[in-house]
Design an enzyme around this catalytic site. Structure first.
Site, PDB file in Angstrom:
ATOM      1  CG  MET A  38      37.440  19.803  32.940  1.00  0.00           C
ATOM      2  SD  MET A  38      35.677  19.609  33.224  1.00  0.00           S
ATOM      3  CE  MET A  38      35.577  19.901  34.982  1.00  0.00           C
ATOM      4  N   GLY A  39      41.026  23.131  33.054  1.00  0.00           N
ATOM      5  CA  GLY A  39      41.552  24.465  33.313  1.00  0.00           C
ATOM      6  C   GLY A  39      41.421  24.872  34.762  1.00  0.00           C
ATOM      7  CG  LEU A  41      45.528  24.642  34.624  1.00  0.00           C
ATOM      8  CD1 LEU A  41      46.704  24.624  33.658  1.00  0.00           C
ATOM      9  CD2 LEU A  41      44.794  23.306  34.608  1.00  0.00           C
ATOM     10  CG  HIS A  45      45.351  21.017  37.199  1.00  0.00           C
ATOM     11  ND1 HIS A  45      44.653  21.913  37.959  1.00  0.00           N
ATOM     12  CD2 HIS A  45      44.439  20.124  36.738  1.00  0.00           C
ATOM     13  CE1 HIS A  45      43.366  21.584  37.955  1.00  0.00           C
ATOM     14  NE2 HIS A  45      43.217  20.499  37.229  1.00  0.00           N
ATOM     15  N   GLY A 156      45.060  12.339  37.710  1.00  0.00           N
ATOM     16  CA  GLY A 156      45.249  12.422  39.159  1.00  0.00           C
ATOM     17  C   GLY A 156      44.482  11.329  39.890  1.00  0.00           C
ATOM     18  CE  LYS A 158      40.838  16.624  43.575  1.00  0.00           C
ATOM     19  NZ  LYS A 158      39.371  16.543  43.339  1.00  0.00           N
ATOM     20  CG  ASP A 159      39.011  13.539  39.976  1.00  0.00           C
ATOM     21  OD1 ASP A 159      38.056  13.848  40.687  1.00  0.00           O
ATOM     22  OD2 ASP A 159      39.801  14.371  39.509  1.00  0.00           O
ATOM     23  CD  GLN A 162      38.352  11.977  35.493  1.00  0.00           C
ATOM     24  OE1 GLN A 162      37.331  12.566  35.218  1.00  0.00           O
ATOM     25  NE2 GLN A 162      39.492  12.615  35.719  1.00  0.00           N
ATOM     26  CB  SER A 195      39.269  23.723  39.924  1.00  0.00           C
ATOM     27  OG  SER A 195      40.399  23.311  39.205  1.00  0.00           O
TER      28      SER A 195
HETATM   29  O1  PAF Z   1      39.327  15.419  35.641  1.00  0.00           O
HETATM   30  C1  PAF Z   1      38.969  16.319  34.869  1.00  0.00           C
HETATM   31  O2  PAF Z   1      39.367  17.476  34.984  1.00  0.00           O
HETATM   32  C2  PAF Z   1      37.987  15.981  33.751  1.00  0.00           C
HETATM   33  O3  PAF Z   1      37.068  15.035  34.165  1.00  0.00           O
HETATM   34  C3  PAF Z   1      38.694  15.557  32.452  1.00  0.00           C
HETATM   35  C4  PAF Z   1      39.460  14.262  32.640  1.00  0.00           C
HETATM   36  C5  PAF Z   1      39.632  16.643  31.992  1.00  0.00           C
HETATM   37  C6  PAF Z   1      37.665  15.306  31.353  1.00  0.00           C
HETATM   38  O4  PAF Z   1      36.939  16.456  31.063  1.00  0.00           O
END
Ligand code: PAF
Length: 299
Positions: A38-39, A41, A45, A156, A158-159, A162, A195
């Site tokens: 999501m930028g 960075l 990242h 990553g 960290k998530d 996800q 971020s």
């Molecule tokens: O982890 C992230 O930054 C976001 O959840 C992702 C995977 C880019 C999806 O928008």
């Protein structure tokens, strides 16, 4: 410098020659990696990109602050958008293409009427306090996979939740994509890079490493003791208390198996022999919601 595309059709056209489908050059396929972001960075990242480069010939980084994964009252509007700085950083690690679409390009109809739902795994942990968050991640990541059609993607650790959801998505939707999980990148004092760390005041930034230190402490205790369920619960409660005393507002602190299953077994005895565990935490410190986790190998 990486080449930046905002249109799906342009990115697809740029990547087409790497897919090796030309009849006159059947062996010309090159492996494409996708690093979704999501930028805004940071080093974490850039590490994902470096790992992607080890697994592929061409690296595409997407930068898209995805509105469908933010809930009411969350930081979608204020999420830092720093495209120029991001592209300059990506150039230092050899990124080939940046995909930075508009919301209208990604979602011609908003909110999108189509959903990608990943079931029970999305309603625990972060999904419990951020309802719908992982539905938004599911659809955006599916779209990015379809747009870029990578051979490999890097996320990553960290998530952690996800990453588990993406693995499930790839399995269940039969995406021909290898998933690489990248270790957490930390500041020298142990704080996991994010971020959202920039929301911390100077004083909060000093406190923030406590989270990692407490996870390590808990991991150490889980590793060295075979605990009964009451002992385990007391240890968790004590750790929560220590984190709260440092000034955090805990969203959750949980210990799961590495497949994100509960560790409480039928006999109600905490017996983790031969299982890897993961301690997962989300906690607010001022305006910042910090995530961290720690794998515990118990053998
Ligand atoms: O982890 C992230 O930054 C976001 O959840 C992702 C995977 C880019 C999806 O928008």
């Amino acid at each position: 410098m990486p080449i930046i595309y905002q249109q799906i059709s342009e990115l697809r056209a740029a990547l087409q020659p790497y897919r090796g489908q030309r009849n006159d050059k059947p062996d010309s396929a090159q492996r494409i990696a996708l690093v979704p972001t999501m930028g805004n960075l940071h080093e974490g990242h850039l590490e994902l990109v470096s790992i992607a480069k080890q697994h592929a010939d061409i690296v595409v980084v997407s930068i898209f602050v995805n509105p469908t994964q933010f809930g009411e009252g969350e930081d979608f509007e204020s999420y830092p958008r720093t495209l120029d700085e991001d592209v300059a950083k990506l150039a230092t690690v050899g990124t080939d293409y940046v995909f930075a679409p508009s919301i209208a390009e990604m979602y011609p109809v908003m909110p999108p009427p189509t959903s990608v739902l990943a079931g029970g795994i999305t309603t625990q942990l972060c999904g419990q306090s951020r309802p719908g968050h992982f539905d938004g991640v599911g659809i955006v990541v599916s779209k990015l996979f379809n747009i870029v059609q990578p051979g490999v993607t890097v996320f990553g650790q960290k998530d952690y939740q996800q990453l588990a959801i993406i693995k499930q998505l790839v399995r269940d939707l039969s995406y021909p994509i290898e998933i690489v999980g990248a270790p957490i990148v930390r500041a020298a004092d142990g704080l996991a890079l994010s971020s959202r760390n920039q929301y911390l005041s100077a004083a909060e930034r000093e406190t923030a490493p406590v989270l990692h230190a407490e996870l390590q402490r808990l991991a150490q205790q889980l590793m060295s003791n075979k605990l009964s369920m009451p002992e385990f619960e007391a240890l968790l409660a004590e750790t929560s208390q220590r984190i709260s005393n440092a000034g955090f507002n805990i969203d959750y602190l949980e210990v799961k198996t590495d497949a994100l299953k509960s560790v409480i077994n039928d006999a109600e005895v905490f017996n983790v022999e031969n299982e890897n565990l993961i301690i997962l935490v989300a906690a607010w410190l001022g305006r910042a919601r910090l995530l961290d986790n720690q794998v515990v190998t118990v053998h």
